[in-house]
Scaffold this active site. Structure first.
Site, PDB file in Angstrom:
ATOM      1  N   MET A  27       1.681  22.463 -66.481  1.00 52.32           N
ATOM      2  CA  MET A  27       2.938  21.711 -66.459  1.00 52.32           C
ATOM      3  C   MET A  27       2.648  20.210 -66.453  1.00 52.32           C
ATOM      4  SD  MET A  27       5.645  23.971 -64.368  1.00 52.32           S
ATOM      5  CE  MET A  27       5.175  23.499 -62.718  1.00 52.32           C
ATOM      6  N   GLY A  28       1.406  19.845 -66.782  1.00 54.00           N
ATOM      7  CA  GLY A  28       1.070  18.430 -66.885  1.00 54.00           C
ATOM      8  C   GLY A  28       0.837  17.773 -65.535  1.00 54.00           C
ATOM      9  N   GLY A  33      -8.322  20.014 -60.820  1.00 51.98           N
ATOM     10  CA  GLY A  33      -8.161  21.475 -60.840  1.00 51.98           C
ATOM     11  C   GLY A  33      -7.847  21.956 -62.252  1.00 51.98           C
ATOM     12  N   HIS A  34      -6.908  21.271 -62.920  1.00 51.78           N
ATOM     13  CA  HIS A  34      -6.613  21.609 -64.314  1.00 51.78           C
ATOM     14  C   HIS A  34      -7.856  21.392 -65.182  1.00 51.78           C
ATOM     15  CE1 HIS A  34      -2.450  20.214 -62.983  1.00 51.78           C
ATOM     16  NE2 HIS A  34      -2.200  21.428 -63.422  1.00 51.78           N
ATOM     17  N   LYS A 146      -5.655  28.965 -57.087  1.00 47.16           N
ATOM     18  CA  LYS A 146      -4.712  28.222 -56.235  1.00 47.16           C
ATOM     19  C   LYS A 146      -3.337  28.906 -56.216  1.00 47.16           C
ATOM     20  CE  LYS A 146      -2.095  24.450 -55.151  1.00 47.16           C
ATOM     21  NZ  LYS A 146      -0.966  24.668 -56.025  1.00 47.16           N
ATOM     22  N   ASP A 147      -2.892  29.361 -57.397  1.00 48.00           N
ATOM     23  CA  ASP A 147      -1.622  30.085 -57.503  1.00 48.00           C
ATOM     24  C   ASP A 147      -1.952  31.576 -57.608  1.00 48.00           C
ATOM     25  OD1 ASP A 147       0.394  27.752 -57.883  1.00 48.00           O
ATOM     26  OD2 ASP A 147      -1.263  27.291 -59.213  1.00 48.00           O
TER      27      ASP A 147
END
Ligand code: AMP
Length: 277
Positions: A27-28, A33-34, A146-147
Site C-alpha cells: 500500500m506504499g 520491511g517492504h 508482520k501481518d
C-alpha cells in the site's frame, strides 16, 4: 523501471516478461520491511513487480483510508534503487469500476483476531489480492509475517482456489528497539513511539516463557496483558496465543503457536506477532 498506471499497461508489460515473476503487493509509504520483500523477490526471480495501491475495500468506514500515509515519489525512488522492474499503480476507479460485485471470502481463519476488530477487512484483502494476482500473473508472491493472519489467509486462498503461484512469507523487519516496521508508525508522536516498544517486549516475554517450557497459554496471555497494561498510552484490542495454522485460541500450547496482539496508541492501531515453536 517501468510504471504501469492501468491494468492494460500492466498486462502488456507482463506479456513481455520472461522467466519467473516475483510480486510484492504493497500500500506504499515504503520502509525496510517492504524492501526486504523486494530484495528477496529480486534474488529469487527474473522479473520483480511491486504494486502500490491503497485498497479502499479493506478499510472500515471509521478507519484511516483517507489519512493513510502516501508518498509516491519517495516510494518509486526506493523501488528503483532495489532494481524493481515494474511498478503497478492502478487507480481505485479502475480496480473497482461502477457495478463491481464479485468478492473473495476466506472462511474460518478470518473469524477471529483482526477480523473481530476490523469486520470485512479480509474480504477486501482477499478480493484485491486475487485481482492483483490475475493481472500480474506472478510465479511467486511475497508477504510479510508482520501481518501473520493476512499471510495465512492468502496462503489458504491460493491453495483452496488452485491459484497458480507460490506464496512466500518473509520475516518481520524491526526497528533497533524491536518495534515492527509499519507505514502507520509515522502517526505516533514521540511519547507513543516510546510506549509502542511494549509490543515487542511483551512478545519477548511470551517467547521467553515458552522457551522455559511454559505451555500454559492463559498464563502467557495474562503475563503479556499485565505487562502492556502498565503502559498508560497502550489500549489493548486483543492478546492472543493461538494455533499457528487455524488461529484457534489455545489453552495448552501443544502445537506450533502464534503469539499476536493489536494495541492502540492514541489513534494509531499497531499489530505484531511472534511464532512459538
Ligand atoms: P502494507 O503496505 O502494509 O500493506 O504491506 C505490504 C506487505 O509488506 C505485506 O505483505 C506486509 O505484511 C509486508 N510488511 C509490512 N511491514 C512489514 C515488516 N515490518 N516486516 C516484513 N514485512 C512487512
Amino acid at each position: 523501471m517501468q510504471i504501469a498506471r492501468t491494468i492494460a499497461e500492466m498486462k502488456a508489460l507482463r506479456m513481455k516478461s520472461f522467466g519467473s515473476v516475483g510480486f510484492v503487493p504493497t500500500m506504499g509509504y515504503l520502509h525496510d520491511g517492504h524492501l526486504a520483500l523486494i530484495k528477496q523477490a529480486r534474488v529469487e526471480n527474473s522479473v520483480v513487480v511491486a504494486s502500490i495501491f491503497v485498497n479502499p475495500t479493506q478499510f472500515g468506514p471509521t478507519e484511516d483510508f483517507k489519512t493513510y500515509p502516501r508518498n509516491t515519489e519517495r516510494d518509486l525512488a526506493m523501488l528503483e534503487k532495489e532494481r524493481t522492474d515494474i511498478v503497478f499503480m492502478p487507480s481505485a476507479e479502475e480496480i473497482y469500476p461502477e457495478g463491481f460485485s464479485s468478492w473473495v471470502e476466506v472462511e474460518k481463519i478470518t473469524d477471529r483476531l483482526e477480523e473481530s476488530c476490523r469486520p470485512g477487512h479480509f474480504r477486501g484483502v482477499a478480493t484485491v489480492v486475487t485481482k492483483l494476482f490475475n493481472i500480474v500473473e506472478p510465479t511467486c508472491a511475497y508477504f510479510g509475517q508482520k501481518d501473520a493472519q493476512q499471510a495465512l489467509v492468502i496462503k489458504k486462498m491460493a491453495a483452496d482456489l488452485n491459484m497458480n503461484l507460490e506464496v512466500i512469507v518473509a520475516p518481520t523487519a524491526r526497528e533497533s528497539d524491536g518495534l515492527a516496521m509499519s507505514s502507520r508508525n509515522i502517526y505516533l508522536n514521540p511519547q507513543e513511539r516510546q510506549a509502542a516498544t511494549v509490543l515487542f517486549k511483551s512478545l519477548t516475554i511470551a517467547q521467553n516463557l515458552w522457551e522455559k517450557s511454559d505451555r500454559n497459554a492463559e498464563r502467557i496471555r495474562q503475563e503479556m496483558t499485565s505487562f502492556i497494561s502498565k503502559e498508560p498510552l497502550a489500549k489493548i484490542e486483543y492478546v492472543s496465543i493461538a494455533d499457528a495454522e487455524t488461529l484457534e485460541e489455545l489453552t495448552e500450547i501443544d502445537k506450533p503457536a502464534l503469539a499476536s496482539l493489536a494495541v492502540r496508541f492514541g489513534k494509531t492501531r499497531l499489530i505484531d506477532n511472534v511464532l512459538l515453536g
